[in-house]
Write a protein that holds these residues in place. Structure first.
Motif, mmCIF file in Angstrom:
data_model
loop_
_atom_site.group_PDB
_atom_site.id
_atom_site.type_symbol
_atom_site.label_atom_id
_atom_site.label_comp_id
_atom_site.label_asym_id
_atom_site.label_seq_id
_atom_site.Cartn_x
_atom_site.Cartn_y
_atom_site.Cartn_z
ATOM 1 N N ASN A 35 0.725 -0.987 0.071
ATOM 2 C CA ASN A 35 -0.143 -0.095 -0.026
ATOM 3 C C ASN A 35 1.004 1.333 0.043
ATOM 4 O OD1 ASN A 35 0.634 0.663 2.802
ATOM 5 N ND2 ASN A 35 -0.790 -0.807 3.304
ATOM 6 N N VAL A 36 0.288 2.195 -0.362
ATOM 7 C CA VAL A 36 0.875 3.590 -0.427
ATOM 8 C C VAL A 36 0.284 4.696 0.596
ATOM 9 C CG1 VAL A 36 1.569 5.605 -2.065
ATOM 10 C CG2 VAL A 36 1.797 3.438 -2.923
ATOM 11 N N ASP A 37 0.889 5.349 1.365
ATOM 12 C CA ASP A 37 0.303 6.057 2.247
ATOM 13 C C ASP A 37 0.302 7.669 1.561
ATOM 14 O OD1 ASP A 37 -0.410 8.191 4.396
ATOM 15 O OD2 ASP A 37 0.961 7.304 5.455
ATOM 16 N N PHE A 38 -0.834 8.166 1.079
ATOM 17 C CA PHE A 38 -0.751 9.322 0.261
ATOM 18 C C PHE A 38 -0.770 10.516 1.320
ATOM 19 C CE2 PHE A 38 -1.955 7.139 -3.575
ATOM 20 C CZ PHE A 38 -1.126 7.768 -4.539
ATOM 21 N N GLU A 39 -1.149 10.482 2.463
ATOM 22 C CA GLU A 39 -1.121 11.314 3.457
ATOM 23 C C GLU A 39 0.222 11.888 3.805
ATOM 24 O OE1 GLU A 39 -3.997 12.827 4.489
ATOM 25 O OE2 GLU A 39 -4.859 11.367 3.100
ATOM 26 N N ASP A 40 1.389 10.809 3.873
ATOM 27 C CA ASP A 40 2.583 11.222 3.972
ATOM 28 C C ASP A 40 3.408 11.995 2.981
ATOM 29 O OD1 ASP A 40 5.631 10.739 4.361
ATOM 30 O OD2 ASP A 40 5.024 9.810 6.152
ATOM 31 N N TRP A 41 4.141 13.096 3.263
ATOM 32 C CA TRP A 41 4.693 13.852 2.232
ATOM 33 C C TRP A 41 5.939 12.843 1.574
ATOM 34 C CZ3 TRP A 41 9.927 14.840 1.690
ATOM 35 C CH2 TRP A 41 10.807 14.607 2.966
ATOM 36 N N GLU A 42 6.405 11.895 1.887
ATOM 37 C CA GLU A 42 7.169 10.847 1.363
ATOM 38 C C GLU A 42 6.622 9.923 0.407
ATOM 39 O OE1 GLU A 42 11.069 10.979 3.635
ATOM 40 O OE2 GLU A 42 9.379 10.169 4.908
ATOM 41 N N LYS A 43 5.084 9.778 0.446
ATOM 42 C CA LYS A 43 4.487 8.769 -0.342
ATOM 43 C C LYS A 43 4.952 7.352 -0.121
ATOM 44 C CE LYS A 43 1.909 12.108 -2.010
ATOM 45 N NZ LYS A 43 1.809 13.046 -1.050
ATOM 46 N N ILE A 44 4.902 7.136 1.311
ATOM 47 C CA ILE A 44 5.523 5.994 1.750
ATOM 48 C C ILE A 44 4.847 4.554 1.028
ATOM 49 C CG2 ILE A 44 5.892 4.326 3.878
ATOM 50 C CD1 ILE A 44 7.814 6.891 3.703
ATOM 51 N N LEU A 45 5.755 3.505 0.625
ATOM 52 C CA LEU A 45 5.226 2.410 0.023
ATOM 53 C C LEU A 45 5.723 1.232 0.888
ATOM 54 C CD1 LEU A 45 4.387 0.436 -2.210
ATOM 55 C CD2 LEU A 45 6.598 0.542 -3.271
ATOM 56 N N ARG A 46 4.689 0.563 1.372
ATOM 57 C CA ARG A 46 4.929 -0.464 2.323
ATOM 58 C C ARG A 46 4.485 -1.889 1.535
ATOM 59 N NH1 ARG A 46 1.951 -3.437 6.013
ATOM 60 N NH2 ARG A 46 2.977 -4.014 8.064
ATOM 61 N N ILE A 47 5.478 -2.803 1.813
ATOM 62 C CA ILE A 47 5.317 -4.226 1.272
ATOM 63 C C ILE A 47 5.452 -5.141 2.085
ATOM 64 C CG2 ILE A 47 6.110 -5.413 -0.753
ATOM 65 C CD1 ILE A 47 7.221 -3.103 -2.208
ATOM 66 N N GLU A 48 4.698 -6.183 2.133
ATOM 67 C CA GLU A 48 4.829 -7.285 2.818
ATOM 68 C C GLU A 48 4.968 -8.436 1.823
ATOM 69 O OE1 GLU A 48 1.900 -8.547 5.522
ATOM 70 O OE2 GLU A 48 1.194 -6.216 6.050
ATOM 71 N N CYS A 49 6.375 -9.094 2.002
ATOM 72 C CA CYS A 49 6.749 -9.955 1.098
ATOM 73 C C CYS A 49 7.850 -11.308 1.546
ATOM 74 C CB CYS A 49 7.440 -9.364 -0.106
ATOM 75 S SG CYS A 49 9.083 -8.388 0.747
ATOM 76 N N GLN A 50 8.005 -12.030 0.677
ATOM 77 C CA GLN A 50 9.036 -12.914 1.123
ATOM 78 C C GLN A 50 9.934 -13.197 -0.135
ATOM 79 O OE1 GLN A 50 6.906 -16.642 1.870
ATOM 80 N NE2 GLN A 50 6.424 -15.990 3.974
ATOM 81 N N GLY A 51 11.346 -13.404 0.131
ATOM 82 C CA GLY A 51 12.164 -13.873 -1.004
ATOM 83 C C GLY A 51 12.464 -12.443 -1.864
#
Length: 72
Positions: A35-51
């Motif tokens: 997901n992407v946090d559009f509220e944050d000025w850095e437009k934070i991308l958070r990824i849950e992943c493996q490998g």
């Protein structure tokens, strides 16, 4: 096996960028949730992943003209 969480500062600017990322991430089954946090000025991308490495994610995003820098 538990998911890793990768967090990036990005150059995402508009909703169209999200659609391009969605099409890109379809090719990476290692990415389970993102997901992407559009509220944050850095437009934070958070990824849950493996490998998958942060460098792989950054390189893939660069192919669609999105800059992503991993945050520690």
């Amino acid at each position: 096996m538990t998911d890793n969480i990768l967090i990036f500062r990005t150059s995402i600017k508009k909703e169209q960028d999200i659609k391009r990322i969605e099409k890109l991430f379809i090719h990476f089954p290692q990415i389970h949730i993102w997901n992407v946090d559009f509220e944050d000025w850095e437009k934070i991308l958070r990824i849950e992943c493996q490998g998958i490495t942060p460098a792989t994610v950054s390189d893939a995003l660069r192919t669609i003209d999105i800059c992503a820098t991993e945050l520690e």
